[in-house]
Write a protein that holds these residues in place. Structure first.
Motif, PDB file in Angstrom:
ATOM      1  N   ARG A  96      73.475  21.883  52.748  1.00 37.24           N
ATOM      2  CA  ARG A  96      72.507  20.801  51.913  1.00 37.24           C
ATOM      3  C   ARG A  96      72.259  19.661  52.941  1.00 37.24           C
ATOM      4  N   VAL A 138      75.493  27.733  50.825  1.00 42.02           N
ATOM      5  CA  VAL A 138      74.526  26.842  50.831  1.00 42.02           C
ATOM      6  C   VAL A 138      75.064  25.545  51.700  1.00 42.02           C
ATOM      7  N   GLU A 164      70.869  19.471  43.404  1.00 44.81           N
ATOM      8  CA  GLU A 164      72.107  19.851  43.435  1.00 44.81           C
ATOM      9  C   GLU A 164      72.416  20.829  42.471  1.00 44.81           C
ATOM     10  N   VAL A 192      69.274  23.818  51.845  1.00 42.02           N
ATOM     11  CA  VAL A 192      68.454  23.123  50.807  1.00 42.02           C
ATOM     12  C   VAL A 192      68.081  21.608  51.417  1.00 42.02           C
ATOM     13  N   SER A 240      66.022  18.190  50.131  1.00 43.07           N
ATOM     14  CA  SER A 240      65.057  17.516  49.296  1.00 43.07           C
ATOM     15  C   SER A 240      63.891  17.003  49.883  1.00 43.07           C
ATOM     16  N   ALA A 293      66.467  29.396  41.921  1.00 42.92           N
ATOM     17  CA  ALA A 293      67.560  29.915  42.677  1.00 42.92           C
ATOM     18  C   ALA A 293      67.249  31.268  42.886  1.00 42.92           C
ATOM     19  N   CYS A 317      71.157  24.067  44.199  1.00 43.97           N
ATOM     20  CA  CYS A 317      72.420  24.484  45.364  1.00 43.97           C
ATOM     21  C   CYS A 317      73.406  25.363  44.373  1.00 43.97           C
ATOM     22  N   ARG A 318      73.854  24.698  43.280  1.00 41.16           N
ATOM     23  CA  ARG A 318      74.739  25.148  42.657  1.00 41.16           C
ATOM     24  C   ARG A 318      74.650  26.520  41.977  1.00 41.16           C
ATOM     25  N   LEU A 374      72.460  28.647  43.386  1.00 38.94           N
ATOM     26  CA  LEU A 374      72.348  29.559  44.682  1.00 38.94           C
ATOM     27  C   LEU A 374      73.711  29.788  44.780  1.00 38.94           C
ATOM     28  N   GLU A 375      74.688  29.040  44.811  1.00 34.41           N
ATOM     29  CA  GLU A 375      76.239  29.484  44.969  1.00 34.41           C
ATOM     30  C   GLU A 375      76.597  30.396  44.230  1.00 34.41           C
TER      31      GLU A 375
END
Length: 148
Positions: free
Chosen positions: A121, A119, A106, A74, A76, A50, A109-110, A112-113
């Motif tokens: 998904r 973000v 996840e 993002v 997968s 991230a 993503c978290r 990055l946030e």
């Protein structure tokens, strides 16, 4: 650290469709991140990725997503762990299953946030149609085992 792999592409726009429904999209320039999780990956891999993704200076005028508040999509992509060593049929044995992969996607993503990213998904495990308008094109691969 494990072997989490990502392909980061600079895009003008991108979207993910599942069953004829748009489930995620970038309506403005940003980054499309295809992310694959290996068996021994952990939260530290996701956090390190991230930070790297958010600070990569691959946007216009050598700016990073953090510099211009660019959104990140993002998706997968377990196929990033394909082994093509033998025969013509790839082996997916290096890719983590959903019980490991989904939480780490996840977590990426978290993380990055937490860094400030907006973000979007994809849908883990779904058959996704990913569309993008690649800009440049600029595409970077990152493997947490090698960091090259």
């Amino acid at each position: 650290m494990g072997t989490m792999r990502v392909v980061v592409t600079r895009v003008l726009e991108a979207s993910v469709r599942v069953d004829d429904e748009v489930v995620a999209e970038l309506a403005r320039p940003g980054l499309l991140v295809l992310a694959g999780v290996g068996h021994d990956d952990g939260a530290e891999d996701a956090a390190a990725l991230a930070r790297k993704i958010w600070s990569l200076r691959i946007l216009e005028d050598e700016r990073s997503a953090s510099d211009v508040d660019a959104p990140v999509l993002v998706v997968s992509q377990f196929t990033l762990h394909a082994s093509t060593r033998k025969g013509r049929r790839p082996s997916w044995s290096r890719a983590a299953g959903g019980e490991v992969g989904e939480p780490l996607i996840e977590e990426l993503c978290r993380q990055l946030e937490l860094l400030g990213a907006t973000v979007a998904r994809g849908r883990f495990g779904a058959h996704m149609l990913v569309a993008s308008v690649n800009d440049g094109p600029v595409t970077i691969t990152i493997d947490t085992k090698n960091w090259e």
